[in-house]
Write a protein that holds these residues in place. Sequence first.
Motif, PDB file in Angstrom:
ATOM      1  N   PRO A  40     -10.312  32.592 -38.052  1.00  0.00           N
ATOM      2  CA  PRO A  40      -9.185  31.644 -37.970  1.00  0.00           C
ATOM      3  C   PRO A  40      -9.579  30.260 -37.480  1.00  0.00           C
ATOM      4  O   PRO A  40      -8.918  29.286 -37.801  1.00  0.00           O
ATOM      5  CB  PRO A  40      -8.230  32.298 -36.967  1.00  0.00           C
TER       6      PRO A  40
ATOM      7  N   ASP B 216      -9.670  27.461 -40.078  1.00  0.00           N
ATOM      8  CA  ASP B 216      -8.512  27.221 -40.935  1.00  0.00           C
ATOM      9  C   ASP B 216      -8.171  25.743 -41.100  1.00  0.00           C
ATOM     10  O   ASP B 216      -7.639  25.338 -42.125  1.00  0.00           O
ATOM     11  CB  ASP B 216      -7.280  27.955 -40.376  1.00  0.00           C
ATOM     12  N   GLY B 217      -8.453  24.957 -40.090  1.00  0.00           N
ATOM     13  CA  GLY B 217      -8.117  23.529 -40.162  1.00  0.00           C
ATOM     14  C   GLY B 217      -8.899  22.844 -41.276  1.00  0.00           C
ATOM     15  O   GLY B 217     -10.082  23.117 -41.472  1.00  0.00           O
TER      16      GLY B 217
ATOM     17  N   GLY C 106     -13.599  27.619 -28.358  1.00  0.00           N
ATOM     18  CA  GLY C 106     -13.087  28.136 -27.089  1.00  0.00           C
ATOM     19  C   GLY C 106     -12.721  27.029 -26.124  1.00  0.00           C
ATOM     20  O   GLY C 106     -11.797  27.167 -25.330  1.00  0.00           O
ATOM     21  N   VAL C 107     -13.422  25.915 -26.188  1.00  0.00           N
ATOM     22  CA  VAL C 107     -13.163  24.827 -25.228  1.00  0.00           C
ATOM     23  C   VAL C 107     -12.642  23.548 -25.889  1.00  0.00           C
ATOM     24  O   VAL C 107     -12.301  22.595 -25.191  1.00  0.00           O
ATOM     25  CB  VAL C 107     -14.436  24.484 -24.401  1.00  0.00           C
ATOM     26  N   ASN C 108     -12.593  23.524 -27.208  1.00  0.00           N
ATOM     27  CA  ASN C 108     -12.090  22.339 -27.921  1.00  0.00           C
ATOM     28  C   ASN C 108     -11.005  22.755 -28.910  1.00  0.00           C
ATOM     29  O   ASN C 108     -10.988  23.903 -29.355  1.00  0.00           O
ATOM     30  CB  ASN C 108     -13.211  21.690 -28.743  1.00  0.00           C
ATOM     31  N   VAL C 109     -10.145  21.804 -29.266  1.00  0.00           N
ATOM     32  CA  VAL C 109      -9.268  22.043 -30.418  1.00  0.00           C
ATOM     33  C   VAL C 109     -10.020  21.452 -31.601  1.00  0.00           C
ATOM     34  O   VAL C 109      -9.941  20.249 -31.866  1.00  0.00           O
ATOM     35  CB  VAL C 109      -7.895  21.349 -30.233  1.00  0.00           C
TER      36      VAL C 109
ATOM     37  N   GLU D 150      -9.672  21.526 -34.660  1.00  0.00           N
ATOM     38  CA  GLU D 150      -8.863  20.924 -35.735  1.00  0.00           C
ATOM     39  C   GLU D 150      -8.485  19.483 -35.419  1.00  0.00           C
ATOM     40  O   GLU D 150      -8.105  18.725 -36.306  1.00  0.00           O
ATOM     41  CB  GLU D 150      -7.578  21.730 -35.967  1.00  0.00           C
ATOM     42  N   ALA D 151      -8.538  19.133 -34.128  1.00  0.00           N
ATOM     43  CA  ALA D 151      -8.187  17.754 -33.758  1.00  0.00           C
ATOM     44  C   ALA D 151      -9.427  16.862 -33.669  1.00  0.00           C
ATOM     45  O   ALA D 151      -9.335  15.684 -33.350  1.00  0.00           O
ATOM     46  CB  ALA D 151      -7.443  17.748 -32.424  1.00  0.00           C
ATOM     47  N   MET D 152     -10.597  17.439 -33.945  1.00  0.00           N
ATOM     48  CA  MET D 152     -11.825  16.641 -33.934  1.00  0.00           C
ATOM     49  C   MET D 152     -11.997  15.966 -35.290  1.00  0.00           C
ATOM     50  O   MET D 152     -11.392  16.378 -36.282  1.00  0.00           O
ATOM     51  CB  MET D 152     -13.048  17.551 -33.664  1.00  0.00           C
TER      52      MET D 152
END
Lengths: 239, 302
Positions: free
Chosen positions: A175, A178-179, A215-218, A220-222
């Motif tokens: 998952p 998915d981004g 685990g420590v970053n989003v 999908e927002a990178m």
Amino acid sequence: MPMIKYISDNGLDTIKANMDGFIDMMRNNRDDASWVPEFLQMNPFVSTDYLLDFQFVMKGDDPSKTDYENAMLLYKAFESVGIKNAVIYDERFLSGFILSFGYKYFIWRWGLETKSHITDALFFSDSKRRAIARNSIGRLYQWVCLTKDETLDNPFELTKFAFENPKVFRIGFYPCFDGENVRLGYFKALKQWSEKGNQIPAIDKLLRHFTMLCGVNVAEAMSQQDIIDYIMEYLENNR
Amino acid sequence: MQTKSYKVFSYPYLASFCNDYKTSKFSLQVEPGRKDDNIAVRLSYSLDNPELEQDILDGKLKVVVRATCNQYSFVKIWEFKQESTVILECIDPLEVGETISFVGYLMANCDFDLANSDLSDEWAGVISRVQKNNIVGETFEEKIFVKHEGEGKKQSIFNFVCKRDMKDGEAVQMILSEQRIVFCLAKKEFETYKTIQNKSSPIIVSSILVPAFAEILSKMVAVTSPDGESEPSQFSNEYGQKNWYQVLRARYIQTFKKEPEYGEIDQYKAAQTLLQNPTSLVFRYASESQRRSIKESAYADD
């Protein structure tokens, strides 16, 4: 023009309760699925509003070599009649589509030797996510969706690359990919890596490494470039 | 039932599952609505930590929301503008499955030193280096449920089917591995079932469904781990994602205002209540049949 039909809930339940007999009947009837209503003693096919002129490509000695061509045909066909994911990624739709449009193709591509193989590729035998990634039609359609990039001159450039290296599609089970920026970044990094003359590495190790970042970053927002850099760094360090 | 989270960070993390902050709270509110054929969502967050709020205004942190539907590999990310705590977004219902989950995150815009006066004793006075893109907090997961009208709708969570290789008189089989609970009957029994399913449904429900539901409810009850924590049973892990499990669980919570995993209500009684007391109906049905037969025999005597 032929109509897409899906399988009713009752039809699916009855087929699965009689799976052994169903497979035996498939083995004895390799041309079409017209025997199904008689075998089930009910008509499981339900009509839809979708009309489609569609045929799978079946050529050559290695059926897997036609995957790219068939995936593109499927994607364009579904797009042309405006069918969306909520309909396509439904067991009733996919199994109905295989039995009505792809019966011969299914047998040619997947064979009828192993029961679990048939159950996985024709129906959903796992969680929906895994089932789509294993379904013979669901996976082809999904693979195009995963790799299509509208920002490129040829939106299917990554699709072609990925079909030539099908193990890269293991991201379908993860998952965290998915981004759009994540998966396109992943495919672009692997393509760049491959174009430099390198072998595609062991994908599961790379994917596990990437899940640590998630685990420590989003992720999908990178930015897509951050994702590419992160994967390239891993590839360089794990030659 | 809230499951444990095993996330570990090298800096203080603001979330409901860890106690790195003393009193601070970070939460997300999701209000679903409709706009034309789309699902409209109003997302707002609240954060009651002035220093973290200032970090947002200074551009060190940003608030993002991740909307996911794992079944369909659907992900959307939205970012709150610096001085706003509300955003309005639309989702095409045909791109998603039945459930969409929303989680809000506090995400670093750049590398910076994180310090806060509300940190728990464990972290008090510690200044932690946070890297760009790291998350330093998250909200509890909020869910909305999507109804797919028409073709996508499942009518019942159980079904009776004819299994060709069963012998007449053989015990009914229950299959739980599908999206509905499937009861397999031999050919003769299935034909009888089809004939009587409408007029004698309380008998079918009480003799087949009530015991089956009671058994299922008893297997949903959580187990206690060696360290004394409550955790999902193996049965729940195996079938928790099935449509029938989720519908049954939601109906249970709606009816009893409790979660079935706690097993506080007698399962046999709970099964009868969820199925609208068919056993009582059977007795009423039997009593009426008896009265009718007495009346008929009285007429016969006349």
